[in-house]
Design an enzyme around this catalytic site. Structure first.
Site, PDB file in Angstrom:
ATOM      1  N   ASP A  56     -22.379  19.058  47.913  1.00 49.52           N
ATOM      2  CA  ASP A  56     -22.925  20.345  47.483  1.00 49.52           C
ATOM      3  C   ASP A  56     -23.650  21.037  48.626  1.00 49.52           C
ATOM      4  O   ASP A  56     -24.777  20.679  48.960  1.00 49.52           O
ATOM      5  CB  ASP A  56     -23.882  20.138  46.307  1.00 49.52           C
ATOM      6  CG  ASP A  56     -24.539  21.432  45.857  1.00 49.52           C
ATOM      7  OD1 ASP A  56     -23.990  22.511  46.141  1.00 49.52           O
ATOM      8  OD2 ASP A  56     -25.611  21.370  45.230  1.00 49.52           O
TER       9      ASP A  56
ATOM     10  N   ASP B 281     -22.595  28.041  48.645  1.00 50.74           N
ATOM     11  CA  ASP B 281     -22.829  27.038  47.612  1.00 50.74           C
ATOM     12  C   ASP B 281     -21.514  26.501  47.054  1.00 50.74           C
ATOM     13  O   ASP B 281     -20.850  27.156  46.252  1.00 50.74           O
ATOM     14  CB  ASP B 281     -23.665  27.648  46.484  1.00 50.74           C
ATOM     15  CG  ASP B 281     -24.090  26.623  45.435  1.00 50.74           C
ATOM     16  OD1 ASP B 281     -23.859  25.417  45.661  1.00 50.74           O
ATOM     17  OD2 ASP B 281     -24.653  27.025  44.405  1.00 50.74           O
TER      18      ASP B 281
END
Length: 418
Positions: free
Chosen positions: A278, A75
């Protein structure tokens, strides 16, 4: 984490709801052993997972002494790395490996600088409930959360120069997770690998200890898997499209600034939109106006052989005259999108970077309405980053990408990049 959600916008705060049943950490126990600086080698990891049906890409990290394997969701949209943790656990999912069990000398004390950095984001006036530990709570926009304390333990990192380093790094020991429906859903990962821009991220800690440069890259394969690297010696020397990193108006995220959106090389006449990269988001999210313009353009260009159909996987799907097996069966019916950053930096988004084929044989749009998730900006998620190396260079404050297959070993993949 929810497979289709953007795991985003962490809100860190001190709750102090539970004091762990540990004896106080010995003085200095949580001070990292400073590893000798390496010769700027990269640490390389193979990835597992996919956009559909897994919903994310994850890496195996070996943590502890003796080292034990854990699957961590990669992440770049958040800073804190955390593991579901038996400390003891109040609320944990069924995870692939036995829960991480910290020992009493692993606690990060309140006075540690990394604890201060963790709390400074949203709780500058809060104090630790005890000086022996650093409590945290992190929340994501898909309603998932992790509550726990910071610990420090060894990470085993395989370097490209054939050596293996074992730095002590700080991460979250999460004893209360709310993931899925009331935290009861089985999880495909043991925790999350936070690779954001903050000083709490693993990448920043490796830089501080002289292990690798503050650069990371990933190559996500459309057929599943791929690889991840820390450090700069795997960055291609040519043909990379580079864009300066800007300070996001919405948080400390990886952003190349605003982009203009095109469909089939024609402007959609929408206002430039702020964009964030992201890897913790499965799908790509457009803010309201670009999303509606994209939907209209796609629908207006489709052949009559495709019929809109309801599919539980995603909001907008179509069926053909027979079930589709892969995006290649239907990509001729869809046009490419393009992001234009600055004056001439282009990210091409062909159909395979915004469509998925579901288990029902339908083709679905992997671009979602960000306004439904209350996002004021757009997110480039995993689906759009597939089959291109994406590089987050914090040393030079720039983001880069270069297209190429990510379905082979890192060594053979690198030969396809200059």
């Amino acid at each position: 984490m929810a497979a289709a959600a953007a795991r985003w916008a962490p809100v860190v705060g001190l709750l102090g709801l539970l004091l762990l049943p540990f004896a106080p950490a010995p003085a200095g126990a949580a001070t990292p052993a400073r590893s000798p600086p390496s010769s700027a080698s990269s640490a390389v990891f193979l990835l597992s997972g996919d956009v559909y049906p897994t919903g994310h890409y994850y890496v195996t990290m070996n943590i502890g002494d003796p080292a034990k394997p854990y699957f961590l969701d990669v992440d770049t949209g958040s800073d804190l790395t955390w593991l579901q943790c038996d400390a003891p656990c109040q609320s944990c999912n069924k995870v692939p490996h036995p829960l991480y069990r910290p020992t009493k000398n692993k606690l990060v004390p309140c006075a540690n600088s990394i604890c201060t950095a963790l709390h400074s984001g949203s709780s500058p006036n809060k104090k630790c409930t005890t000086q022996q530990q650093c409590d945290y709570q992190i929340k994501y926009t898909d309603k998932a959360s992790s509550l726990g304390v910071l610990v420090m333990d060894s990470f085993s990192l395989p370097l490209r120069n054939k050596s293996n380093v074992r730095p002590s790094l700080s991460f979250g020991c999460g004893y209360d997770q709310q993931v899925g429906k009331n935290g009861a859903a089985p999880a495909t990962t043991d925790g999350l690998l936070g690779l954001g821009r903050g000083s709490v991220s693993l990448l920043s800690q490796l830089k501080q200890q002289g292990i690798t440069k503050n650069v990371l890259g990933h190559c996500l394969s459309t057929s599943g898997g791929g690889f991840l690297f820390f450090g700069d010696d795997m960055v291609p020397t040519s043909r990379v499209t580079w864009v300066s990193m800007v300070r996001s108006t919405s948080g400390n995220y990886y952003s190349p600034g605003s982009a203009t959106l095109y469909f089939d090389r024609r402007s959609l006449s929408t206002k430039p939109m702020e964009v964030v990269f992201d890897s913790g988001s499965t799908y790509t999210y457009f803010s309201a106006q670009p999303y509606q313009a994209t939907i209209s353009a796609i629908k207006g260009s489709l052949s009559k052989s495709l019929k809109q159909v309801s599919d539980p996987s995603l909001p907008l799907c179509w069926k053909g005259q027979k079930a589709f097996k892969s995006v290649s069966d239907v990509k001729k019916d869809f046009k490419s999108l393009q992001f234009i950053f600055g004056k001439n930096a282009v990210m091409d988004i062909p159909p395979e970077n915004y469509l998925i084929i579901t288990k029902n044989g339908n083709v679905c749009l992997g671009i979602l309405d960000g306004s439904a998730a209350k996002l004021s900006f757009s997110i480039i998620g995993d689906i759009t980053m597939q089959d291109q190396m994406v590089i987050y260079d914090n040393e030079k404050a720039q983001l880069g990408w270069i297209r190429g297959s990510c379905s082979r070993s890192p060594k053979s993949i690198m030969s396809s990049f200059p």
